[in-house]
Design an enzyme around this catalytic site. Structure first.
Site, PDB file in Angstrom:
ATOM      1  N   PRO A   1      -9.015   0.513   0.706  1.00  0.00           N
ATOM      2  CA  PRO A   1      -9.624   0.983   1.957  1.00  0.00           C
ATOM      3  C   PRO A   1      -9.398  -0.008   3.103  1.00  0.00           C
ATOM      4  O   PRO A   1      -9.195   0.396   4.246  1.00  0.00           O
ATOM      5  CB  PRO A   1     -11.115   1.084   1.601  1.00  0.00           C
ATOM      6  CG  PRO A   1     -11.133   1.303   0.126  1.00  0.00           C
ATOM      7  CD  PRO A   1      -9.952   0.560  -0.423  1.00  0.00           C
TER       8      PRO A   1
ATOM      9  N   GLU B   1       4.369   4.714   1.346  1.00  0.00           N
ATOM     10  CA  GLU B   1       5.395   3.803   0.820  1.00  0.00           C
ATOM     11  C   GLU B   1       5.868   2.857   1.920  1.00  0.00           C
ATOM     12  O   GLU B   1       7.000   2.393   1.922  1.00  0.00           O
ATOM     13  CB  GLU B   1       6.561   4.592   0.190  1.00  0.00           C
ATOM     14  CG  GLU B   1       6.049   5.514  -0.904  1.00  0.00           C
ATOM     15  CD  GLU B   1       6.918   5.588  -2.152  1.00  0.00           C
ATOM     16  OE1 GLU B   1       7.920   4.863  -2.248  1.00  0.00           O
ATOM     17  OE2 GLU B   1       6.568   6.377  -3.040  1.00  0.00           O
TER      18      GLU B   1
ATOM     19  N   SER C   1      -6.868  -2.416   3.204  1.00  0.00           N
ATOM     20  CA  SER C   1      -5.507  -2.950   3.354  1.00  0.00           C
ATOM     21  C   SER C   1      -4.465  -1.872   3.077  1.00  0.00           C
ATOM     22  O   SER C   1      -4.268  -1.453   1.948  1.00  0.00           O
ATOM     23  CB  SER C   1      -5.300  -4.146   2.417  1.00  0.00           C
ATOM     24  OG  SER C   1      -5.564  -3.788   1.073  1.00  0.00           O
ATOM     25  N   GLY C   2      -3.765  -1.455   4.155  1.00  0.00           N
ATOM     26  CA  GLY C   2      -2.695  -0.464   4.028  1.00  0.00           C
ATOM     27  C   GLY C   2      -1.389  -1.154   4.352  1.00  0.00           C
ATOM     28  O   GLY C   2      -0.729  -1.730   3.492  1.00  0.00           O
TER      29      GLY C   2
ATOM     30  N   TYR D   1       0.824   4.300  -8.987  1.00  0.00           N
ATOM     31  CA  TYR D   1       1.083   2.992  -8.372  1.00  0.00           C
ATOM     32  C   TYR D   1      -0.085   2.677  -7.442  1.00  0.00           C
ATOM     33  O   TYR D   1      -0.380   3.453  -6.526  1.00  0.00           O
ATOM     34  CB  TYR D   1       2.393   3.124  -7.594  1.00  0.00           C
ATOM     35  CG  TYR D   1       2.815   1.947  -6.751  1.00  0.00           C
ATOM     36  CD1 TYR D   1       2.355   1.797  -5.446  1.00  0.00           C
ATOM     37  CD2 TYR D   1       3.732   1.022  -7.230  1.00  0.00           C
ATOM     38  CE1 TYR D   1       2.784   0.747  -4.647  1.00  0.00           C
ATOM     39  CE2 TYR D   1       4.179  -0.034  -6.436  1.00  0.00           C
ATOM     40  CZ  TYR D   1       3.700  -0.165  -5.146  1.00  0.00           C
ATOM     41  OH  TYR D   1       4.143  -1.211  -4.369  1.00  0.00           O
ATOM     42  N   CYS D   2      -0.767   1.557  -7.709  1.00  0.00           N
ATOM     43  CA  CYS D   2      -2.001   1.269  -6.960  1.00  0.00           C
ATOM     44  C   CYS D   2      -1.891  -0.038  -6.180  1.00  0.00           C
ATOM     45  O   CYS D   2      -2.065  -1.122  -6.733  1.00  0.00           O
ATOM     46  CB  CYS D   2      -3.182   1.167  -7.925  1.00  0.00           C
ATOM     47  SG  CYS D   2      -3.300   2.584  -9.021  1.00  0.00           S
TER      48      CYS D   2
ATOM     49  N   GLY E   1       9.981  31.522  14.788  1.00  0.00           N
ATOM     50  CA  GLY E   1       8.995  32.137  15.669  1.00  0.00           C
ATOM     51  C   GLY E   1       7.650  32.248  14.972  1.00  0.00           C
ATOM     52  O   GLY E   1       7.270  31.399  14.179  1.00  0.00           O
ATOM     53  N   GLY E   2       6.960  33.344  15.260  1.00  0.00           N
ATOM     54  CA  GLY E   2       5.625  33.531  14.691  1.00  0.00           C
ATOM     55  C   GLY E   2       5.616  33.483  13.176  1.00  0.00           C
ATOM     56  O   GLY E   2       4.669  32.998  12.555  1.00  0.00           O
TER      57      GLY E   2
END
Lengths: 406, 253
Positions: free
Chosen positions: A149, A389, A151-152, A144-145, A365-366
């Site tokens: 660059p 989206e 326009s977001g 889906y395009c 934790g870690g």
């Protein structure tokens, strides 16, 4: 009062196919069966491989095709063209289970589904016949395009130009951050057929059209190095006087923005669902961990702060789930305010569920910080859900607009 | 050729089992239940035989409480043509002998050429039902099957069994009872369309008490406890000490 109860009960039990009830209350036996099957698939095929796909940036084509064999390629696409013909609610139930295994791969499956749906909903019979069977089986993949660059969030200000050359269109421009780009065969590209002068005016969205573009005429940027979503390639898509046949216009000229937004409504439920599944998995892991890990001679689950934290996490998961499922029901019922419900569900679930994963990581934790444990991958994958989206800021624009419009 | 497949609803293999505080059994409330994994393998074997054109109809049968119907729905979604539910009350234990007797009744009605069962259920690990059933029916049996080949004329089958010494291949006369082991196949996932179609497939419900079968329990469970927690190991000074420990502590000699 009883008289009104009986018809509602009737509709709740007669719950095969399209949602009849206005409100989501519970899953029917088929949905539970689908959920169980999706969970099986997720546990056997997605979860064991997800870490490797993330580490080595593998786009898991074989597994994706396997999922399509089960009907996951076009879940809410009509059966006539190879889809499974189910509802948005069914899809959300399935995607939630898949996302428990791998949010990144599941997110791609949802994007693919969204593209299939757009063709199914707005395409001609010829277009559907030509593209949908191969897409539903995932013999071919779709992207889906919309974003560029420049326009977001301000998607309607897009600049990609589509010129009518008589017997074909010519597309020139660049799309950015496209999921699946390079791997996909079919690209749904939103381009401007209207006057460039309309950009940055209130008419800008009216001049946008949607095109079905095949891979050969496109070039792609490099596979972006990302924080997460590594099992799908993300590239820019470049069009240089790219020839698109006239019959590949989806819908009418000027309808492209509407089609793109309608696609995103459902896409938002899906992304919210991906957050939910990922968070549920991390929550389950955390519950297990705190029962077993001991400090100060006590299981962590014996400490009230841990108990209270788990309670809050469980509540946020439940609330996210209900909001998502209700939005799905609303979309299935084609309610007029479904767009707002989808935005609310996406905004809420993506934010809350990211925090659930973050809390689950803290509880480990870690160990939570190590790659050996899966939690950090879920954190990295889910982080982008509040951005794409439609950012959660844009979601707030959608939700507040009807509130403040006079 | 009709094949009858037995499927049982058991606690899911991935669940961490907990023993009840009164040691009378394991906790089953709110615990995930699934089809017995070996029964999934048996069902897959039946469906594969149908796909190969050998079997014409697969009938799944389950003996269990009301919720066992979920397992039968899964069986229908995975390729079974019909299902039979022999229903009993919740919290009733049905022993292998009773199960075999009930299955014999079903066999007498359905007249299958083969009964496929999982080698054992993962809850009781009894591993008895296939053997008892074959005996009651006076049919041949092949247990722990890792390969099944039916003859062209469907009068016999060659079954490879996994035994302690390796692999044993038997030729058995049909009709027969075959129990299925792990390496026979890898069960498929039901696809979404099959799950939706399963709703239309016939599912017959019978009441266990009305089948004219003696299902009374002959076994009384005295106590259920967790296995002993694994202890740390130790070093022995010499063979004498080893012998002493094996004989007097572990009581293995």
């Amino acid at each position: 009062m009883f008289k009104r109860v009986v018809p509602i009960c009737k509709t709740l039990t007669n719950s095969r196919s399209k949602a009849i009830s206005r409100y989501y209350s519970s899953l029917n036996s088929e949905q539970i069966e689908m959920q169980s099957m999706a969970r099986d698939f997720s546990e056997k095929e997605l979860f064991p491989n997800a870490a490797k796909w993330d580490r080595e940036k593998i786009f898991p084509i074989e597994t994706l095709r396997q999922s399509a064999e089960l009907g996951f390629g076009g879940i809410y696409v009509s059966e006539e063209y190879g889809g499974t013909g189910l509802t948005r609610l069914d899809a959300s139930v399935i995607f939630e289970q898949l996302s428990m295994g791998c949010p990144s791969t599941t997110a791609y499956i949802t994007i693919h589904n969204m593209c299939c749906w757009m063709i199914d909903s707005f395409g001609t019979h010829e277009q559907k016949q030509k593209y949908l069977p191969q897409l539903c089986s995932m013999e071919k993949f779709a992207s889906y395009c919309l974003t560029e660059p420049g326009s977001g969030s301000d998607a309607a200000s897009l600049k990609t130009r589509a010129t009518d050359k008589g017997d074909h269109y010519e597309l020139t421009g660049e799309k950015a951050f496209i999921s699946g780009a390079g791997a996909s065969d079919i690209y749904l590209i939103m381009a401007r057929t209207g006057p460039s002068g309309d950009i940055n005016t209130s008419k800008q969205h009216k001049g946008i059209s949607c095109f079905i573009v095949e891979k050969d005429s496109l070039t792609f940027g490099k596979n972006e190095h990302k924080l997460g979503w590594n099992s799908q390639p993300t590239r820019s898509v470049v069009m240089d006087a790219c020839k698109v046949p006239k019959e590949n216009l989806l819908g009418g000229e000027g309808e492209g923005f509407k089609i793109a937004m309608k696609g995103l409504d459902g896409g938002r439920i899906n992304i919210g669902t991906c957050s939910l599944g990922g968070a549920q998995k991390c929550f389950d892991l955390a519950v297990d961990y705190v029962k077993n890990r001991k400090q100060f001679n006590t299981s962590l689950s014996g400490f009230q702060n841990v108990q209270f934290k788990l309670a809050d996490m469980a509540t946020d998961l439940e609330a996210s789930r209900l909001l998502i499922r209700q939005a799905a029901v609303s979309l299935d019922n084609k309610e007029t305010d479904s767009g707002v419900k989808c935005a609310m569900a996406k905004r809420f679930a993506t934010d809350k569920c990211f925090n659930v994963v973050n809390d689950a990581l803290q509880m480990h934790g870690g160990y939570g910080y190590l790659n050996d444990y899966p939690i950090e991958r879920y954190l990295r994958d889910l982080r982008v859900h509040s951005i794409l989206e439609g950012t959660n800021e844009v979601m707030r624009m959608i939700i507040s607009k009807p509130l403040v419009t006079k | 050729m009709r094949i009858l497949v037995g499927v049982k609803r058991v606690i899911d293999y991935a669940v961490s089992i907990r023993v009840k505080p009164d040691f009378s059994g394991v906790v089953k409330d709110n615990v995930k239940m699934s089809m017995n994994p070996f029964d999934e393998i048996a069902l897959e074997a039946g469906v594969k035989l149908k796909e190969a054109g050998v079997a014409t109809e697969i009938v799944s049968v389950s003996i269990g409480p009301e919720k066992s119907v979920d397992i039968l729905r899964t069986a229908l979604a995975k390729g079974s043509d019909r299902a039979i539910h022999i229903q009993h009350d919740e919290n009733v234990e049905v022993e292998p002998l009773a199960v075999a007797k009930l299955l014999k009744k079903v066999v007498e009605k359905e007249q299958p050429q083969m009964v496929l069962l999982g080698k054992q259920a993962i809850d009781d690990d009894a591993c008895q039902t296939p053997q008892i059933l074959s005996s009651l029916l006076k049919w041949q049996q092949a247990t722990f099957a890792s390969k099944i080949d039916v003859s062209e004329d469907k009068s016999t089958a060659e079954v490879t069994r996994e035994v302690d010494g390796g692999l044993e291949t038997l030729k058995i006369k049909l009709p027969a009872v075959v129990s299925c082991d792990l390496r026979l196949n890898e069960p498929r996932f039901a696809n979404l369309k099959a799950i939706m179609a399963a709703k239309k497939k016939p599912l017959e419900v019978l009441k266990m008490g009305e089948m004219g079968v003696d299902t009374e329990n002959r076994i009384k469970v005295l106590k259920v406890t967790e296995p002993q927690k694994r202890q740390g190991g130790g070093k022995v000074a010499d063979v004498n000490e080893l012998y002493d420990k094996l004989k007097n502590e572990a009581k293995l000699l």
